[in-house]
Scaffold this active site. Structure first.
Site, PDB file in Angstrom:
ATOM      1  N   ASP A 152       4.227  -3.866  -5.071  1.00 28.19           N
ATOM      2  CA  ASP A 152       4.478  -5.206  -4.554  1.00 28.19           C
ATOM      3  C   ASP A 152       3.200  -6.030  -4.466  1.00 28.19           C
ATOM      4  O   ASP A 152       2.087  -5.518  -4.623  1.00 28.19           O
ATOM      5  CB  ASP A 152       5.100  -5.129  -3.158  1.00 28.19           C
ATOM      6  CG  ASP A 152       6.537  -4.636  -3.187  1.00 28.19           C
ATOM      7  OD1 ASP A 152       7.157  -4.699  -4.259  1.00 28.19           O
ATOM      8  OD2 ASP A 152       7.030  -4.194  -2.132  1.00 28.19           O
TER       9      ASP A 152
ATOM     10  N   TYR B 129       1.190   8.198  -3.068  1.00 29.97           N
ATOM     11  CA  TYR B 129       0.710   6.967  -2.438  1.00 29.97           C
ATOM     12  C   TYR B 129      -0.187   7.321  -1.263  1.00 29.97           C
ATOM     13  O   TYR B 129       0.057   8.277  -0.529  1.00 29.97           O
ATOM     14  CB  TYR B 129       1.883   6.113  -1.947  1.00 29.97           C
ATOM     15  CG  TYR B 129       2.575   5.336  -3.038  1.00 29.97           C
ATOM     16  CD1 TYR B 129       2.178   4.036  -3.348  1.00 29.97           C
ATOM     17  CD2 TYR B 129       3.627   5.895  -3.763  1.00 29.97           C
ATOM     18  CE1 TYR B 129       2.811   3.311  -4.352  1.00 29.97           C
ATOM     19  CE2 TYR B 129       4.259   5.183  -4.776  1.00 29.97           C
ATOM     20  CZ  TYR B 129       3.847   3.889  -5.059  1.00 29.97           C
ATOM     21  OH  TYR B 129       4.465   3.180  -6.061  1.00 29.97           O
TER      22      TYR B 129
END
Length: 293
Positions: free
Chosen positions: A66, A130
């Site tokens: 994002d 992540y």
């Protein structure tokens, strides 16, 4: 490699590893049309246009991130079709050429590999990890060193209950329906995922902290799965932070997970994008030659 559409030319497929600071971008995906917002992919494809491929080069990115999210290492595959009689670029030359023509300083191609013509960067990925960076001991975001801003979530707390966060994280390990941690707008056909790793550990001290900022501490949260739901990592991070601050108990995290309710009282918060980094994308057979995870 199979023949391309132009007579006598050969289409070569490559897997490229690249990194970026996400602050200036509307995410990694290309933004088509006349909008001012741009994605990392826009700059990569602009650089690839200078390769003089017979067919325009398009990047197929493995992992969408994002706006504001960073990547230590993301991947994409692309096809380059040179003119008749010209041999395919070596992976080293391709990576160097892309870096030479990249027009944004916050993007860098790390390396490239020649792969089969049916290789798919997203579908072939076996693992994604992540990293989320937290900071404690900083009462106001404005007190954070300017070189750390947009690179971590500065919490208004002096400490975290790390043991409780680790206990809560163990409830998330394994195969579950993660609907409770999925934001609206996900294209996924199923919300079942297998979380292989959840860790909470002290992060390295900041090189940029001044001596009087000795209370400043950094913490790393890491999550590994083959794939994640839309904003799953940021929503899990927000819940684990709530546990670390004493607003939730580890047992409540299991209740949230089992509820499969993304609109519940405690799981609607999403951690800020600027603390999140895509750390690595791994492939079977490429783990020994891809960027270190």
């Amino acid at each position: 490699m199979g023949p391309g559409s132009a007579a006598g030319s050969v289409r070569a497929r490559y897997l490229v590893y690249f990194q970026y600071l996400g602050t200036d971008f509307n995410g990694v995906a290309a933004v088509r049309g006349t909008q001012r917002a741009v994605g990392v992919q826009d700059y990569l494809e602009e650089a690839a246009a200078r390769l003089n491929s017979v067919v325009p080069v398009k990047f197929t990115v493995s992992s969408r991130t994002d706006a504001g999210v960073h990547a230590l290492s993301n991947t994409a595959h692309l096809d380059v079709q040179r003119r008749s009689g010209e041999p395919p670029f070596s992976p080293e030359v391709l990576a160097q050429a892309l870096n030479t023509h990249l027009k944004h300083p916050a993007i860098r191609v790390l390396q490239a590999f020649r792969v089969p013509s049916d290789f798919h960067a997203r579908h072939a990925a076996t693992s994604r990890t992540y990293l989320y960076r937290l900071a404690t001991g900083c009462p106001w975001p404005s007190k954070l060193p300017v070189f750390e801003r947009n690179l971590c979530w500065a919490l208004r707390a002096d400490c975290l209950d790390v043991d409780a966060m680790r206990e809560a994280g163990r409830h998330l390990l394994g195969t579950h329906d993660f609907s409770a941690f999925q934001s609206a707008g996900s294209p996924a056909t199923t919300s079942v995922r297998t979380l292989r790793q959840v860790s909470v550990s002290p992060g390295p001290a900041s090189t940029f902290a001044l001596p009087q900022e000795s209370r400043l501490r950094f913490w790393n949260l890491e999550f590994e799965s083959q794939s994640f739901l839309y904003r799953q990592v940021r929503r899990m991070t927000a819940v684990l932070v709530a546990v670390g601050l004493g607003a939730l108990t580890p047992a409540q995290v299991k209740v949230i997970l089992d509820s499969q309710d993304p609109l519940g009282k405690h799981q609607t918060r999403v951690a800020p994008a600027h603390g999140l980094f895509l750390k690595s994308v791994l492939y079977e057979g490429l783990g020994d030659i891809g960027p270190a995870s």
